[in-house]
Design an enzyme around this catalytic site. Sequence first.
Site, mmCIF file in Angstrom:
data_model
loop_
_atom_site.group_PDB
_atom_site.id
_atom_site.type_symbol
_atom_site.label_atom_id
_atom_site.label_comp_id
_atom_site.label_asym_id
_atom_site.label_seq_id
_atom_site.Cartn_x
_atom_site.Cartn_y
_atom_site.Cartn_z
ATOM 1 N N LYS A 156 0.857 -1.189 0.000
ATOM 2 C CA LYS A 156 0.000 0.000 0.000
ATOM 3 C C LYS A 156 0.892 1.237 0.000
ATOM 4 O O LYS A 156 2.058 1.153 0.363
ATOM 5 C CB LYS A 156 -0.895 0.001 1.241
ATOM 6 C CG LYS A 156 -1.989 -1.046 1.156
ATOM 7 C CD LYS A 156 -3.055 -0.740 2.170
ATOM 8 C CE LYS A 156 -4.052 -1.882 2.231
ATOM 9 N NZ LYS A 156 -4.846 -1.808 3.447
ATOM 10 N N HIS A 159 1.879 6.740 2.962
ATOM 11 C CA HIS A 159 1.209 8.037 2.918
ATOM 12 C C HIS A 159 1.777 9.036 3.923
ATOM 13 O O HIS A 159 2.703 8.724 4.664
ATOM 14 C CB HIS A 159 -0.307 7.878 3.059
ATOM 15 C CG HIS A 159 -0.721 7.170 4.314
ATOM 16 N ND1 HIS A 159 -0.537 7.711 5.544
ATOM 17 C CD2 HIS A 159 -1.296 5.952 4.515
ATOM 18 C CE1 HIS A 159 -0.988 6.892 6.458
ATOM 19 N NE2 HIS A 159 -1.452 5.798 5.862
ATOM 20 N N HIS A 162 2.499 8.101 7.454
ATOM 21 C CA HIS A 162 3.728 7.337 7.677
ATOM 22 C C HIS A 162 4.949 8.253 7.645
ATOM 23 O O HIS A 162 5.891 8.062 8.394
ATOM 24 C CB HIS A 162 3.875 6.240 6.618
ATOM 25 C CG HIS A 162 2.756 5.247 6.628
ATOM 26 N ND1 HIS A 162 1.999 4.973 5.535
ATOM 27 C CD2 HIS A 162 2.249 4.486 7.633
ATOM 28 C CE1 HIS A 162 1.075 4.069 5.836
ATOM 29 N NE2 HIS A 162 1.206 3.762 7.119
HETATM 30 N N1 LIG Z 1 1.313 -0.471 16.733
HETATM 31 C C1 LIG Z 1 0.669 0.164 15.784
HETATM 32 N N2 LIG Z 1 -0.615 -0.052 15.619
HETATM 33 N N3 LIG Z 1 1.356 1.021 15.026
HETATM 34 C C2 LIG Z 1 0.823 1.766 13.939
HETATM 35 C C3 LIG Z 1 0.726 0.977 12.691
HETATM 36 C C4 LIG Z 1 0.213 1.781 11.539
HETATM 37 C C5 LIG Z 1 -0.461 0.957 10.495
HETATM 38 N N4 LIG Z 1 0.444 0.074 9.821
HETATM 39 C C6 LIG Z 1 -1.108 1.906 9.488
HETATM 40 O O1 LIG Z 1 -0.541 2.167 8.468
HETATM 41 O O2 LIG Z 1 -2.177 2.422 9.747
#
Ligand SMILES: NC(=[NH2+])NCCC[C@H](N)C(=O)O
EC number: 6.1.1.19
Length: 607
Positions: A156, A159, A162
């Site tokens: 994905k 964005h 991130h």
């Molecule tokens: N421990 C966690 N939930 N960290 C954040 C992860 C963010 C998730 N991968 C996203 O893009 O939305």
Amino acid sequence: MASTANMISQLKKLSIAEPAVAKDSHPDVNIVDLMRNYISQELSKISGVDSSLIFPALEWTNTMERGDLLIPIPRLRIKGANPKDLAVQWAEKFPCGDFLEKVEANGPFIQFFFNPQFLAKLVIPDILTRKEDYGSCKLVENKKVIIEFSSPNIAKPFHAGHLRSTIIGGFLANLYEKLGWEVIRMNYLGDWGKQFGLLAVGFERYGNEEALVKDPIHHLFDVYVRINKDIEEEGDSIPLEQSTNGKAREYFKRMEDGDEEALKIWKRFREFSIEKYIDTYARLNIKYDVYSGESQVSKESMLKAIDLFKEKGLTHEDRGAVLIDLTKFNKKLGKAIVQKSDGTTLYLTRDVGAAMDRYEKYHFDKMIYVIASQQDLHAAQFFEILKQMGFEWAKDLQLVNFGMVQGMSTRKGTVVFLDNILEETKEKMHEVMKKNENKYAQIEHPEEVADLVGISAVMIQDMQGKRINNYEFKWERMLSFEGDTGPYLQYAHSRLRSVERNASGITQDKWINADFSLLKEPAAKLLIRLLGQYPDVLRNAIKTHEPTTVVTYLFKLTHQVSSCYDVLWVAGQTEELATARLALYGAARQVLYNGMRLLGLTPVERM
Ligand SMILES: NC(=[NH2+])NCCC[C@H](N)C(=O)O
């Protein structure tokens, strides 16, 4: 004035009123701390208030007009006395000695102004000898923090959320390290879930080995988009088992059951993507200790979690799904599903399991999650669940959240990958640089400089405001050399470098023995006071977890350096005076360098 060495030992003899700091590991002095001690002791004598109460009440100031430290008298909680009157009385009686220039009452505050002459003798040599270490101290002893940040999802787009997590997390990791923590930088990839079954099916249909190896991140995204299109076109026309969706579900089920064959291809997707991420993060000066991810959460923890939920009577069932009613503990947290009716796990439960795994493995003293504020509820839910499960360490989890970025898109489209943004910034920066032909001709590796300056532009724009505020991604403003921008900081650094380059005769080893009493101008004094603040800026930043604390300071510093250029010349001065001024500029450059590195930037030599 007594000799500096004498004065330092005099200051050092004062016992620490309240060590906000577990012994500074560095033999050198932290000037602000010494001053805090001195002020606490003296004010205690005058006021009768215990010095251990005064020490923590001494605050740093936002503007230099208010002194270097100030104390709000109401914080001392003296009954029956008017704080304003006390401020006036005590300020009058306060002995400045050699350390302070003046002490002023201002409403209910007393403002303390350090003696810049004394400061210069201490601070400048301290900076010049400690170099990159200036500002760091051992605030803690043997403490470990896990900082989880960036955490993109494989296949994905990377964005803006991130990007922010990456920038803020990278900064926090550096900051904690500077202040004595052992830091574990962790990336928690979105690398598990039904979409990976879909991706595998998609790869069978549209995948291309060569493209995967060459550019895994874009290729996987491509495949993902195409397979999703198939699903859309199919609609409900095909029975579930034969449909793309059905196949994907079945594939993921095999993955969850640990089927080696099914896991093989997913593993390759993951590994190739990580390889690519490593390069991209390196451009931002970030190196992870661990690439973990949702896929890495252990089966044991998940099972143990489900058991514990039951044991603590937390869960109830609803149509086959398992839920926890969190409203019992906090109305706002609602009810959360922790297990789906088909037995598969969820994002929320994986976070619970992941935290358990991490504690088991690292025994952290603190764990920080850098996640977009859109996921505030999610984080609050799993924090609360861990607490209700009875884990003592649940109190050591901390969320560092942030607002959204609006309007971040590349020229070519709206889907954003980190690499594209960095490439595009670099190109634009390169164009800006080319406009100044003379300067451009002197730069050895213009592309490299364009890249570094461009990255600073993106990062500073991001770190300028408070985390929680949204901001708009603005190319023009961000890339400008004027105003408080990344390129401006880079320019300030390269200009200080050029001051050094132009002083060929007076080499750095001479600076430290300069006669600092020659730095008399108000502009110089102000700069010295600012330089002395840097260690405290870091300590403040670790409390706020705000990059802007450091960014704001660096702009104050560079503005002051720029005012100094008007009055503190180096060329055409006596050697003595030139040396003292060079030492001051050299120290300023070092502090700017340290601050920029802390933020994750690479300061350039020329631009
Ligand atoms: N421990 C966690 N939930 N960290 C954040 C992860 C963010 C998730 N991968 C996203 O893009 O939305």
